[in-house]
Scaffold this motif. Structure first.
Motif, PDB file in Angstrom:
ATOM      1  N   LEU A 134       0.856  -1.184   0.000  1.00  0.00           N
ATOM      2  CA  LEU A 134       0.000   0.000   0.000  1.00  0.00           C
ATOM      3  C   LEU A 134       0.891   1.233   0.000  1.00  0.00           C
ATOM      4  O   LEU A 134       2.007   1.199   0.545  1.00  0.00           O
ATOM      5  N   GLU A 135       0.399   2.326  -0.590  1.00  0.00           N
ATOM      6  CA  GLU A 135       1.182   3.554  -0.586  1.00  0.00           C
ATOM      7  C   GLU A 135       1.388   4.037   0.851  1.00  0.00           C
ATOM      8  O   GLU A 135       0.580   3.773   1.740  1.00  0.00           O
ATOM      9  N   LEU A 136       2.467   4.749   1.057  1.00  0.00           N
ATOM     10  CA  LEU A 136       2.793   5.255   2.379  1.00  0.00           C
ATOM     11  C   LEU A 136       1.797   6.323   2.812  1.00  0.00           C
ATOM     12  O   LEU A 136       1.323   7.123   2.006  1.00  0.00           O
ATOM     13  N   VAL A 137       1.520   6.352   4.117  1.00  0.00           N
ATOM     14  CA  VAL A 137       0.635   7.372   4.692  1.00  0.00           C
ATOM     15  C   VAL A 137       1.235   7.818   6.025  1.00  0.00           C
ATOM     16  O   VAL A 137       2.166   7.209   6.554  1.00  0.00           O
ATOM     17  N   GLY A 138       0.684   8.887   6.580  1.00  0.00           N
ATOM     18  CA  GLY A 138       1.040   9.316   7.932  1.00  0.00           C
ATOM     19  C   GLY A 138       2.507   9.639   8.102  1.00  0.00           C
ATOM     20  O   GLY A 138       3.145  10.248   7.234  1.00  0.00           O
ATOM     21  N   ASP A 139       3.063   9.216   9.239  1.00  0.00           N
ATOM     22  CA  ASP A 139       4.442   9.542   9.568  1.00  0.00           C
ATOM     23  C   ASP A 139       5.431   8.932   8.580  1.00  0.00           C
ATOM     24  O   ASP A 139       6.478   9.533   8.305  1.00  0.00           O
ATOM     25  N   GLU A 140       5.105   7.748   8.049  1.00  0.00           N
ATOM     26  CA  GLU A 140       6.005   7.134   7.061  1.00  0.00           C
ATOM     27  C   GLU A 140       6.114   8.014   5.824  1.00  0.00           C
ATOM     28  O   GLU A 140       7.222   8.264   5.322  1.00  0.00           O
ATOM     29  N   GLU A 141       4.996   8.477   5.345  1.00  0.00           N
ATOM     30  CA  GLU A 141       5.017   9.339   4.162  1.00  0.00           C
ATOM     31  C   GLU A 141       5.749  10.643   4.459  1.00  0.00           C
ATOM     32  O   GLU A 141       6.570  11.110   3.656  1.00  0.00           O
ATOM     33  N   LYS A 142       5.479  11.242   5.608  1.00  0.00           N
ATOM     34  CA  LYS A 142       6.129  12.508   5.973  1.00  0.00           C
ATOM     35  C   LYS A 142       7.647  12.346   6.033  1.00  0.00           C
ATOM     36  O   LYS A 142       8.391  13.230   5.590  1.00  0.00           O
ATOM     37  N   ALA A 143       8.107  11.229   6.565  1.00  0.00           N
ATOM     38  CA  ALA A 143       9.544  11.009   6.693  1.00  0.00           C
ATOM     39  C   ALA A 143      10.219  10.919   5.331  1.00  0.00           C
ATOM     40  O   ALA A 143      11.291  11.503   5.112  1.00  0.00           O
ATOM     41  N   ILE A 144       9.595  10.197   4.413  1.00  0.00           N
ATOM     42  CA  ILE A 144      10.183  10.071   3.073  1.00  0.00           C
ATOM     43  C   ILE A 144      10.138  11.407   2.356  1.00  0.00           C
ATOM     44  O   ILE A 144      11.118  11.818   1.697  1.00  0.00           O
ATOM     45  N   ARG A 145       9.027  12.100   2.464  1.00  0.00           N
ATOM     46  CA  ARG A 145       8.930  13.410   1.828  1.00  0.00           C
ATOM     47  C   ARG A 145      10.006  14.366   2.341  1.00  0.00           C
ATOM     48  O   ARG A 145      10.603  15.132   1.568  1.00  0.00           O
ATOM     49  N   ALA A 146      10.279  14.322   3.623  1.00  0.00           N
ATOM     50  CA  ALA A 146      11.288  15.210   4.198  1.00  0.00           C
ATOM     51  C   ALA A 146      12.668  14.922   3.615  1.00  0.00           C
ATOM     52  O   ALA A 146      13.423  15.848   3.287  1.00  0.00           O
ATOM     53  N   VAL A 147      12.998  13.650   3.472  1.00  0.00           N
ATOM     54  CA  VAL A 147      14.293  13.275   2.904  1.00  0.00           C
ATOM     55  C   VAL A 147      14.407  13.745   1.461  1.00  0.00           C
ATOM     56  O   VAL A 147      15.422  14.323   1.045  1.00  0.00           O
ATOM     57  N   VAL A 148      13.356  13.511   0.691  1.00  0.00           N
ATOM     58  CA  VAL A 148      13.399  13.864  -0.733  1.00  0.00           C
ATOM     59  C   VAL A 148      13.433  15.375  -0.912  1.00  0.00           C
ATOM     60  O   VAL A 148      14.213  15.908  -1.723  1.00  0.00           O
TER      61      VAL A 148
END
Length: 304
Positions: free
Chosen positions: A275-289
């Motif tokens: 499943l696509e990332l959501v919540g804190d997982e998504e935020k963490a990846i977005r921050a890195v990118v």
């Protein structure tokens, strides 16, 4: 790149999906064009990053055909063989040759943890099914089977086995393999965040993941190492490292598809059970990118 010469940067591209999780062949073609424009040396389809485990054989062949059409002879297209049974893998290898695939990346049979003898027999059966050159994919961390130097010695009489994708996560294996087998096989690094170290130690190429979003940076690192400009390669690599870490872990497909979506505007859709990332997982990846994009190096400084 010549046939059977797997030097350079070989992107293991993601498999684009529509909103209803169907394979998007136009998306595959667009990815291939984007990679070629970034300077890569080959295209690998339907690998682990390409969600091979959730693709049918028919889908894999359709993806390979689409990639070949988009590549239009500019770079070779390689298909990954990662099937549950040897017979299905061999049949896929034979069909791949018929449609114009120019090489195979082959894993041990999935699910069953075969012993050394069984693994070698599996590989020989895949090799016998076509005339295509083969990259032996060794990833014991993910798949539980370690292809040892002794096994590679046993397989060395088969000329179709031309390269090893070294994904053990242990750079000592590079020197150990060279000591045991000399230049019999080309060595390709398959772990993004060990890539520079592996290239310096003697790997001939990089089967890369984050290249799908950053092909020019990946190619620049590879070329700088080949030119013995290690300090400059390290500057780019150290910037890249937080992004390269996204290629590690059980959700690496989701991580990298989200990275592509942020960088390129492509679809982040994955096929279930992922499943696509959501919540804190998504935020963490977005921050890195997003941090990576803010600090992205100027490749013109290095002549690229």
């Amino acid at each position: 790149m010549q046939k059977s010469d797997f030097r350079g940067v070989l992107p293991a591209i993601t498999t684009k999906m529509t909103a209803d999780q169907q394979v998007d062949l136009d998306g595959v073609k667009a990815d291939v064009v984007f990679q070629i424009e970034g300077g890569v040396d080959a295209i690998v389809v339907c690998g682990s990053l390409g969600e091979a485990s959730s693709l049918t054989v028919a889908e894999k062949l359709a993806i390979a055909k689409a990639a070949i059409e988009a590549a239009a002879g500019r770079v070779p297209v390689l298909l990954t063989i990662a099937e549950d049974s040897t017979s299905v893998g061999a049949a896929l290898a034979a069909e791949a040759e018929k449609i114009g695939v120019e090489g195979l990346m082959v894993l041990p049979a999935m699910r069953y943890l075969a012993d050394d003898r069984e693994v070698v027999v599996h590989y020989r059966a895949i090799a016998a099914a076509s005339n295509l050159p083969i990259i032996v994919y060794n990833n014991p961390l993910a798949y539980g089977i370690n292809i040892t130097a002794e096994m590679l010695k046993d397989m060395a009489d088969e000329p179709k086995f031309v390269a090893i994708k070294e994904s053990t996560g242990d750079t000592r294996r590079i020197n150990e393999t060279i000591n045991a087998l000399g230049d019999r096989y080309q060595l390709l690094t398959g772990v993004d965040d060990l890539a520079l170290e592996s290239l310096v130690l003697g790997c001939h190429g990089w089967i890369a993941g984050l290249v799908v979003a950053f092909p020019k940076e990946t190619v620049a690192i590879y070329k700088l190492v080949q030119q013995d400009r290690i300090k400059e390669a390290m500057e780019i690599y150290r910037w890249f490292l937080p992004l390269l870490h996204l290629d590690i872990g059980p959700k690496f497909v989701q991580n990298i598809k989200l990275c592509e979506a942020i960088v390129r505007g492509t679809s982040p859709v994955v096929r279930q059970p992922r499943l696509e990332l959501v919540g804190d997982e998504e935020k963490a990846i977005r921050a890195v990118v997003e941090q990576g994009l803010k600090t992205r190096p100027d490749l013109a400084k290095y002549g690229f």
